[in-house]
Design a protein around this motif. Structure first.
Motif, short mmCIF file in Angstrom:
data_model
loop_
_atom_site.label_atom_id
_atom_site.label_comp_id
_atom_site.label_asym_id
_atom_site.label_seq_id
_atom_site.Cartn_x
_atom_site.Cartn_y
_atom_site.Cartn_z
N UNK A 134 50.11 39.13 15.32
CA UNK A 134 49.25 39.76 14.31
C UNK A 134 49.49 39.27 12.89
N UNK A 135 50.23 38.16 12.73
CA UNK A 135 50.52 37.64 11.39
C UNK A 135 49.24 37.28 10.64
N UNK A 136 48.20 36.88 11.39
CA UNK A 136 46.94 36.46 10.75
C UNK A 136 45.95 37.62 10.59
N UNK A 137 46.40 38.83 10.92
CA UNK A 137 45.47 39.95 10.86
C UNK A 137 45.32 40.52 9.45
N UNK A 138 46.23 40.10 8.56
CA UNK A 138 46.15 40.62 7.18
C UNK A 138 46.44 42.10 7.09
N UNK A 139 47.42 42.58 7.84
CA UNK A 139 47.78 44.00 7.80
C UNK A 139 48.25 44.39 6.40
N UNK A 140 47.94 45.63 6.03
CA UNK A 140 48.38 46.15 4.73
C UNK A 140 49.37 47.31 4.96
N UNK A 141 50.26 47.49 3.99
CA UNK A 141 51.29 48.52 4.14
C UNK A 141 51.51 49.27 2.84
N UNK A 142 51.95 50.51 2.97
CA UNK A 142 52.47 51.27 1.83
C UNK A 142 53.86 51.76 2.20
N UNK A 143 54.66 52.03 1.19
CA UNK A 143 55.98 52.62 1.41
C UNK A 143 55.94 54.06 0.92
N UNK A 144 56.31 54.98 1.80
CA UNK A 144 56.40 56.39 1.40
C UNK A 144 57.88 56.73 1.26
N UNK A 145 58.33 56.87 0.01
CA UNK A 145 59.74 57.12 -0.26
C UNK A 145 60.33 55.99 -1.07
N UNK A 146 60.37 56.15 -2.40
CA UNK A 146 60.83 55.08 -3.29
C UNK A 146 62.26 55.31 -3.75
N UNK A 147 63.09 55.82 -2.84
CA UNK A 147 64.53 55.91 -3.11
C UNK A 147 65.18 54.55 -2.94
N UNK A 148 66.51 54.54 -2.79
CA UNK A 148 67.22 53.26 -2.71
C UNK A 148 66.67 52.35 -1.61
#
Lengths: 214, 214
Positions: free
Chosen positions: B84-98
């Motif tokens: 799936x490297x070419x699928x252009x997946x998007x991500x968010x991070x929930x939790x901006x601690x260390x």
């Protein structure tokens, strides 16, 4: 002291891989309850069959009493012994970049009976700075430090190219356990060392594969 | 676009678990070489049998030519497609601690074709600060954000108690993949979501077990 040694030898690797998870659930249970738990309750909580739980826990003596369930405190403490929580293992972190810093500030070690003793880095700008109450030491001093302090575990959060050479140096200094975050495998020349890899990149790829094949 | 879909369905989970590792080695090989590699050379490098490599890679069509080995670039690219490297997946991070900060600053995503789009946190002191070029957003806005931006993956680096509620909210907002660092399991009510756990604590415990049973 070593009476679990022979017992643990008999445990299959499939059971071993499930032990930390049992220990984790029992640690959580212990916060609220010092009583007993049935394999059926534990089964519901952990989403595995009660029969598997009984089989797994029977591997180290069977703490359950038919109809009475497991004594949470006793089982937690016995699992802890098997997992080495009472061994007082010591650790150092080699690589005080973002990941090394994060790990040094976490409660990963203390919750499992491991004492973090020192942080090392290769970068002159980082050496001498304070992180999580430690003064970052020069990685060139790590061999002497680990030998003198009989360090058990090295956490490897170094750049890829530095990982194998540093690990091999530390193995010669008597470090027996390596927790490797470099996302690459390496071989330790000293045959009795244990390497545990955390492949964060591979884990993300597996997630992407599963998304892609939906 | 989806011609790998059916192919990947046929791949056993044992092979799937080895795919990210093949991809990793091929990515490294590609840096130095655009030529070919034999299963024997790859076998030596990866410390698995050449026969296993041939069997694994045959699962998606067999790129090797008897006596000529594999075209590194072609195999890398095909594995990338399957992963799936070419699928252009998007991500968010929930939790901006260390840990969330460390992951946001890493090259984990970009190396695997995933684009990190936003960071969220629950702490008012952290919301609005700058991390890795992102302004940290309020986790209460994450549902709208993920729905509007059709986010594929949420990285969960929240405190334990926050993890399951936030994950379930995001699943309802259309997030399909969860990369869970909370060291606890949770269930997503939406049945088609995929959860990939990284249990750092369990990994450390396994290392301790192996040290303890030496």
């Amino acid at each position: 002291m070593d009476h679990n040694h022979d017992k643990s030898k008999l445990i299959s690797s499939a059971v071993v891989n499930r032990l930390p998870r049992y220990y984790r659930y029992l640690t959580d249970l212990l916060k609220d309850d010092n009583g007993r738990i049935s394999s059926r309750e534990l089964s519901k909580m952990m989403n595995v069959t009660a029969s598997q739980i009984r089989q797994d826990l029977n591997c180290f003596g069977g703490f359950g009493q038919q109809g009475y369930g497991y004594n949470i405190k006793q089982l937690h403490s016995e699992l802890g012994r098997i997992l080495g929580v009472d061994r007082g293992f010591t650790a150092v972190i080699a690589g005080a970049g973002n990941l090394g810093k994060t790990i040094s500030k976490s409660n990963l070690f203390i919750k499992r009976g491991v004492t973090l003793k020192a942080l090392f880095d290769i970068n002159p700008d980082v050496i001498g700075t304070q992180i999580a109450g430690f003064t970052v030491l020069d990685v060139r001093d790590a061999v002497n430090y680990c030998r003198e302090n009989k360090i058990d575990i090295a956490v490897l959060t170094l750049p890829k190219d530095e990982t194998a050479p540093v690990a091999n140096m530390l193995a010669e200094a008597g470090v027996k356990g390596f927790w490797n975050f470099s996302n690459m495998e390496f071989r330790i020349e000293m045959s009795d060392a244990v390497v545990q890899n955390i492949h964060m990149g591979d884990s993300l790829m597996t997630l992407c594969y599963n998304l892609n094949s939906k």
